[in-house]
Design an enzyme around this catalytic site. Structure first.
Site, PDB file in Angstrom:
ATOM      1  N   ASP A  29       0.679  -1.237  -0.050  1.00 39.05           N
ATOM      2  CA  ASP A  29       0.012  -0.128  -0.150  1.00 39.05           C
ATOM      3  C   ASP A  29       1.045   1.181   0.059  1.00 39.05           C
ATOM      4  OD1 ASP A  29       0.917  -0.783   2.485  1.00 39.05           O
ATOM      5  OD2 ASP A  29      -0.973   0.171   3.487  1.00 39.05           O
ATOM      6  N   GLU A  53      -0.716  -2.444   5.038  1.00 36.92           N
ATOM      7  CA  GLU A  53       0.029  -2.452   6.238  1.00 36.92           C
ATOM      8  C   GLU A  53       0.000  -1.012   6.831  1.00 36.92           C
ATOM      9  OE1 GLU A  53       3.888  -1.240   8.063  1.00 36.92           O
ATOM     10  OE2 GLU A  53       3.139  -0.498   6.051  1.00 36.92           O
ATOM     11  N   GLU A  54      -0.060  -0.001   6.050  1.00 36.62           N
ATOM     12  CA  GLU A  54       0.061   1.330   6.732  1.00 36.62           C
ATOM     13  C   GLU A  54      -1.159   1.667   7.541  1.00 36.62           C
ATOM     14  OE1 GLU A  54       2.348   3.554   6.529  1.00 36.62           O
ATOM     15  OE2 GLU A  54       3.387   2.632   4.820  1.00 36.62           O
TER      16      GLU A  54
END
Length: 162
Positions: free
Chosen positions: A86, A153-154
């Protein structure tokens, strides 16, 4: 043993040199087409295609747009390599010829720029380069390689059933 390691190192260097142009193209493509967390559909498709090209068994749509590739190379240890997919809601102002011009709506409905501002584009490129290198050098190792491309993931939100 040292002579064998030097030969393997030379093979690695040769493989990296061989793949450099296509890895640069992959990096620039990923950089110029970033996707926010939970929207990594294009990125996931590209990574799945790359994994299939090296002979991995690929499973898609894990935790949203996650991708898993498995390459079996005889009996031996299982090694997992992970990459993030991402990007961040940031307008890119680098001036690079392959800079992101992507704009989208965030979860609150605001228009935002999208950019790989913390290196996930490079992380994915190195991840694919590593897979290619391990396949090219598979006569030097045995075991199972598991490649995981992690979505969201962010925001810590890659999830099952997404």
């Amino acid at each position: 043993r040292l002579a064998q390691l030097k030969r393997i190192a030379a093979e690695v260097t040769k493989q990296v040199d061989h793949d450099f142009a296509s890895l640069l193209e992959l990096y620039q493509d990923l950089h110029s087409h970033p996707e926010l967390s939970l929207e990594e559909q294009r990125t996931a498709a590209r990574l799945a295609k790359e994994l299939r090209a090296v002979g991995c068994e690929v499973t898609e749509k894990i935790g949203g747009h996650g991708v898993v590739g498995v390459l079996r190379n005889g009996q031996g240890p299982v090694v997992m390599l992970r990459a993030d997919m991402d990007a961040l809601p940031i307008i890119e102002r680098t001036g690079l010829p392959y800079a992101s011009t992507v704009k989208t709506r965030d979860r609150e409905g605001r228009e935002v720029g999208v950019m790989h501002a913390c290196g996930h584009d490079m992380h994915m490129t190195c991840w694919i380069g590593t897979a290619r290198n391990l396949v090219a050098l598979r006569n030097h190792w045995k075991g199972t390689l598991v490649m995981i491309a992690q979505p969201a993931e962010e925001v810590g939100a890659g999830r099952a059933g997404a």
